[in-house]
Enzyme design. Structure first.
Site, PDB file in Angstrom:
ATOM      1  N   ARG A  82       2.949  -1.029  11.011  1.00 26.66           N
ATOM      2  CA  ARG A  82       3.086  -2.363  10.402  1.00 26.66           C
ATOM      3  C   ARG A  82       3.964  -2.273   9.161  1.00 26.66           C
ATOM      4  NH1 ARG A  82      -0.696  -7.287   8.048  1.00 26.66           N
ATOM      5  NH2 ARG A  82      -0.423  -8.171  10.109  1.00 26.66           N
TER       6      ARG A  82
ATOM      7  N   ARG B 123      -5.821 -14.880  10.133  1.00 27.91           N
ATOM      8  CA  ARG B 123      -6.886 -15.817   9.743  1.00 27.91           C
ATOM      9  C   ARG B 123      -7.354 -16.737  10.863  1.00 27.91           C
ATOM     10  NH1 ARG B 123      -4.243 -18.814   6.249  1.00 27.91           N
ATOM     11  NH2 ARG B 123      -2.381 -17.541   6.459  1.00 27.91           N
TER      12      ARG B 123
ATOM     13  N   TYR C 249       0.835  -1.191   0.000  1.00 21.29           N
ATOM     14  CA  TYR C 249       0.000   0.000   0.000  1.00 21.29           C
ATOM     15  C   TYR C 249       0.880   1.256   0.000  1.00 21.29           C
ATOM     16  CZ  TYR C 249      -3.632  -3.446   0.789  1.00 21.29           C
ATOM     17  OH  TYR C 249      -4.458  -4.537   0.656  1.00 21.29           O
TER      18      TYR C 249
END
Length: 362
Positions: free
Chosen positions: A225, A317, A178
């Site tokens: 992050r 997940r 990103y």
């Protein structure tokens, strides 16, 4: 050495354990990116995590190109986050808001046909998720240097709104291909101004964003992050140890509370490592808590913390189908399986209907 079940302090945040919930895009907001009531139930179910890092949350319409993902740039969005945060707090949890600008991974459909922005002219590989299905990505334009102050102001506004919504802090998303990651890496950053070229220039933007956000929220409530050790979504770097080592050092100078990083192994599920682990370099040059994420199970997570490889582990997940993940790891029980078909669906199915162990027993 500590256990994964021991408390840990991340700046001003005192966590009861070292099992974090990693950010997970789940697409349960509205088409205008407003959080919905079911999100309060979802996050509260997972409040036994030492810390919840919210799903990636757009800082502006320019930066958000995922259907039904939440934003935090408007008053309406901010107000809708308040009951979500309150539900987590009432369940005994802590939650920070991940601040997201998707850069060249925003399709022009989200921007009224205008091109997305990136450090340099580029087109992302593969296809974008849009409200009309998958489409090839739009070509991004290079963000002008005179637009950088406006971008930083967007981060500041989002950070103020996160404080207003009651979040315990924020995490800056500078990973996964990103916008901030695009600026850091030389594979995507071809600029010749103060924000491109040398490693010092390529970490300039993320440092300015970190300073601005920390100035609003407090450095002791701000984390970041990274995802340094392999190509992802068309973004890569020729010397990640050097550039991310410097980035970690700059985050130390800003005084951030923690770095959480996605570092897959050579057989990573979503993206594979192509260089030696970068986490040891980041730990050495940052000095503060470093949280690792990617394909951990309970036993590997315990070993990573016990050995000092990581200060804590963030699970992504596994938290989809295991709202009581901390309990399952403590008891050495297998993780329930999630249904990929409902990852990004808009209803409660596959979102708030995964039972905890106590519910199964009942």
């Amino acid at each position: 050495m500590p256990s994964i079940f021991d408390p840990i302090t991340l700046g001003a945040l005192k966590l009861p354990n070292r099992i974090l919930m990693a950010p997970l895009t789940r697409a349960r907001a509205t088409r205008t990116h407003v959080p919905t009531p079911v999100m309060a139930e979802y996050y509260a179910q997972r409040a036994t995590a030492g810390l919840i890092i919210s799903e990636a949350t757009g800082i502006s319409q320019e930066g958000l190109g995922w259907p039904y993902a939440p934003g935090i740039w408007s008053d309406e969005q901010t107000e809708a986050w308040k009951p979500v945060v309150k539900a987590v707090h009432e369940a005994g949890g802590r939650i920070v808001c991940q601040l997201w600008h998707m850069g060249y991974l925003v399709h022009s459909d989200f921007l009224g046909g205008e091109p997305p922005v990136a450090p340099s002219v580029a087109t992302a590989p593969d296809e974008a998720h849009t409200y009309d299905g998958k489409k090839p990505y739009s070509q991004a334009r290079a963000l002008r240097e005179d637009e950088i102050p406006r971008l930083i102001a967007d981060y500041e506004r989002a950070a103020r709104n996160a404080v207003a919504a009651g979040f315990d802090g924020v995490q800056i998303h500078a990973a996964n291909g990103y916008l901030l990651d695009e600026f850091i890496r030389d594979g995507s950053n071809k600029r010749s101004d103060r924000y491109g070229g040398s490693v010092e220039n390529r970490v300039r933007l993320v440092t300015k964003v970190a300073q601005a956000v920390a100035g609003v929220v407090g450095a002791d409530r701000t984390g970041i992050r990274f995802s340094p050790n392999g190509p992802i979504q068309g973004v890569d770097d020729s010397n990640p140890h050097e550039v991310f080592g410097l980035a970690a050092e700059m985050m130390e100078r800003v005084g951030l509370a923690f770095i959480e990083m996605r570092e897959p192994g050579p057989d990573g599920t979503f993206g594979k490592a192509t260089v030696a682990p970068v986490a040891p370099v980041i730990k050495e040059r940052f000095g503060g808590p470093v949280i690792l994420n990617c394909d951990y199970d309970g036993e590997r997570a315990k070993q990573a913390v016990a050995s000092g490889e990581a200060d804590a582990i963030a699970f992504g997940r596994p938290y989809i189908a295991n709202p009581d993940l901390v309990d399952r790891i403590a008891k050495g029980l297998p993780f329930a399986k999630d249904d990929m078909k409902t990852w990004y669906s808009q209803g409660p199915e596959g979102y708030v209907d995964y039972p905890a162990l106590t519910q199964k027993a009942a």
